[in-house]
Scaffold this active site. Structure first.
Site, mmCIF file in Angstrom:
data_model
loop_
_atom_site.group_PDB
_atom_site.id
_atom_site.type_symbol
_atom_site.label_atom_id
_atom_site.label_comp_id
_atom_site.label_asym_id
_atom_site.label_seq_id
_atom_site.Cartn_x
_atom_site.Cartn_y
_atom_site.Cartn_z
ATOM 1 C CB SER A 193 1.362 5.352 6.934
ATOM 2 O OG SER A 193 0.506 5.368 5.816
ATOM 3 C CG ASN A 240 -2.078 0.975 1.064
ATOM 4 O OD1 ASN A 240 -1.962 1.950 0.350
ATOM 5 N ND2 ASN A 240 -3.167 0.740 1.760
ATOM 6 C CG ASP A 241 1.596 3.132 3.721
ATOM 7 O OD1 ASP A 241 0.491 3.561 3.344
ATOM 8 O OD2 ASP A 241 1.833 2.764 4.881
ATOM 9 C CB ILE A 242 5.926 0.613 -0.822
ATOM 10 C CG1 ILE A 242 5.068 -0.585 -1.239
ATOM 11 C CG2 ILE A 242 6.486 0.419 0.557
ATOM 12 C CD1 ILE A 242 5.865 -1.881 -1.349
#
Lengths: 465, 94
Positions: free
Chosen positions: A432, A391-393
């Protein structure tokens, strides 16, 4: 029995140190890595045998019992552990080194009291003993908390309370103070007290750290276990332990640095904790287009006509055990002359290199698994990108949205490709707690469901066409 | 030069060696790097053996403490090296 002079032992220990360095050096390439590991094992064997024949060792029953017991448990666990659970295993093993260092420090002091130590007690020796106990104790309880968080038996969200940083600072100062007191005025109760306080400190420094930062914590504890070994080496006046501990300590420190850099976070802010878990919707309610959802068959159709497919795996792949289904997909695409690559972000998963291990487990050749710097230029020419449980990456907000907590973090440029499919269990945000801008891009669609099932569906659809 | 000063020399130089060697490790092998460093940090077993074996025959507490230290470090040594071996074998096969 074989007897060596003082220099003889030192020489054998030197050889062991060199073998450990060879062991680490072998990891420069998968081709030399196994040989390196054999060197390291040989080094350990030499060190243990040399110590056993040391005339200072006069009774063997308990030692043999310890080695045999440890060998049985260690071997059983190492052979049975699932590759997805590697982060937990590593955390557990760090805790053992920590506790072992504590016990050695206490035992060494007992030897000193009984006049069996070769060293005379002075402030330096006292400092060495107390540092060994303190660093070992922090490593021990810190690793246990990390183990609990990784295993899920403890909540992985950060534990924060008012005055936390002040309390930590006070405990650190008290620990240092007690080390100083012990080195001037040694007694067993002082050593035990400082160990217990260091135990508490170890717990407190890991509980505020959220799951997003777990790769940093695991690396950090790796580093501590090395420093603990070094401190034990100073206590015993043994250069093998000092050198080996320093090798391990710097290795863990470098990994922590790499992980922090990959998240654009400073080491200090990781230690202070609190990241991940609390939803920091800084930018407020943005106007969002609805996300598009797609079926696995749509992805299969596009892949069939693609010339390049890139897969971005994340922790979700590990949870769903989707790596084997991805291997099948790789085989099918390979048979059709479609290039398929895997793009690995340094902090994908819960420990450094976690994704690489899972892909290797599924027999995916490491040549087609590429790191962020190598692969990022390739996204613009990719026809399909499959984001599997990450997700965040891949969140472009890290590049575009200055108000995003992720801003500045290097990401995999999945959004540059012609079409992105994001395999997701549900519409939640990443570690996050930040909403992912990529989901709302015109070239992105979400495929809801279990990552493994979705991958299998894509494979089936390709087989039928 | 005192033992401690000698130790500091060894420590500082080893940090430099570690720094250079570890930057050379390919990121794909960072998990086995952690597993193997884990195993070799169990070198504290040397201290554990010296504590456990120092007091001669007959029951005494340091020997028991040393036993636990040897036991824990051995779990690490065997667990760490074997799991590293398992992981690296996966990378080896084509």
């Amino acid at each position: 029995m074989l007897q060596l002079s003082q220099d003889g032992y030192a020489f054998v220990y030197l050889i062991a140190t060199i073998f450990f360095i060879f062991g680490l050096k072998g990891l420069a390439s998968p081709k030399t890595a196994l040989r390196g590991n054999n060197f390291a094992m040989l080094g350990m064997g030499l060190a243990i045998v040399a110590t056993l024949v040391n005339p200072a060792v006069t009774s063997y029953t308990w030692i043999i019992a310890g080695i045999v017991g440890g060998a049985i448990i260690g071997t059983t666990v190492a052979l049975r552990i699932q590759m997805t659970s590697m982060p937990e295993l590593v955390a557990a093993l760090h805790s053992f080194v920590g506790l072992s260092a504590v016990l050695v420090a206490i035992g060494t002091y007992m030897m000193e009291v009984d006049g069996l130590s070769h060293k005379v007690f002075d402030a330096v020796f006292g400092t060495e003993i107390s540092l060994g106990a303190a660093i070992g104790a922090i490593t021990f309880t810190g690793s246990i908390i990390a183990f609990g968080k990784l295993k899920g038996s403890l909540s992985s969200s950060p534990v924060i309370f008012p005055g936390q940083h002040i309390l930590n600072l006070v405990l650190l100062l008290v620990t240092i103070g007690l080390c100083a007191k012990f080195s001037i005025d040694p007694d067993m109760s002082a050593l035990i007290t400082l160990t217990v306080i260091a135990f508490v400190f170890g717990v407190l420094i890991v509980i505020p750290i959220g799951s997003a930062d777990m790769p940093v914590v695991v690396s950090m504890l790796n580093s501590y276990s090395g420093w603990a070994a070094s401190a034990t080496g100073f206590t015993l006046g043994n250069n093998l332990l000092i050198a080996t501990g320093a090798l391990v300590g710097s290795s863990g420190a470098i990994l922590s640095y790499i992980m922090c850099k990959a998240m654009n976070r400073s080491f200090i802010s990781v230690i202070l904790g609190g990241f991940g878990g609390k939803a920091e919707e800084a930018s407020g309610d943005k106007e969002r287009k609805p996300v598009k959802s797609a079926a696995a068959e749509d992805a299969a159709f596009l892949m069939e006509n693609a010339s390049k497919v890139i897969v971005v795996p994340g922790y979700g792949m590990a949870v769903a055990q989707a790596q084997h289904a991805l291997r099948e997909l790789y085989d099918i695409l390979l048979a059709r002359d479609i290039e398929m690559k895997f793009a690995i972000h340094p902090v994908a998963g819960r420990m450094p290199g976690h994704m690489n291990v899972l892909l290797a487990e599924a027999d995916i050749p490491y040549e087609c698994v590429e790191e962020l710097e190598e692969v990022n230029g390739d996204f613009s020419t990719a026809d399909v990108v499959l984001v599997v449980g990450a997700n965040d990456i891949v969140n472009p907000a890290a590049k575009t949205d200055k108000s995003s907590p992720l801003f500045g973090m290097p990401i995999l440029d999945a959004y540059r490709s012609r079409q992105v499919y994001i395999l997701k269990r549900s519409m939640g945000s990443g570690y996050s707690g930040v909403d992912n801008d990529l989901f709302y891009y015109d070239n992105a669609s979400l495929i809801f469901g279990d990552a493994k099932e979705t991958c299998s569906k894509i494979v089936n659809a390709l087989n039928e066409s | 030069m005192s033992d401690t000063m000698m130790g500091i020399y060894v420590f500082v130089f080893s940090c430099f060696v570690g720094y250079h060697v570890v930057w050379g490790v390919t990121p794909a092998l960072h998990t086995p790097l952690m597993a193997v460093t884990n195993a070799i940090s169990a070198i504290v077993i040397v201290g554990a053996i010296l504590v456990s074996g120092a007091f001669g025959d007959g029951f005494n507490w340091p020997e028991v403490i040393g036993f636990f230290a040897v036991f824990l470090a051995s779990i690490n040594i065997f667990g760490g090296f074997i799991v590293t071996n398992r992981i690296l074998a996966m990378f080896k096969k084509k």
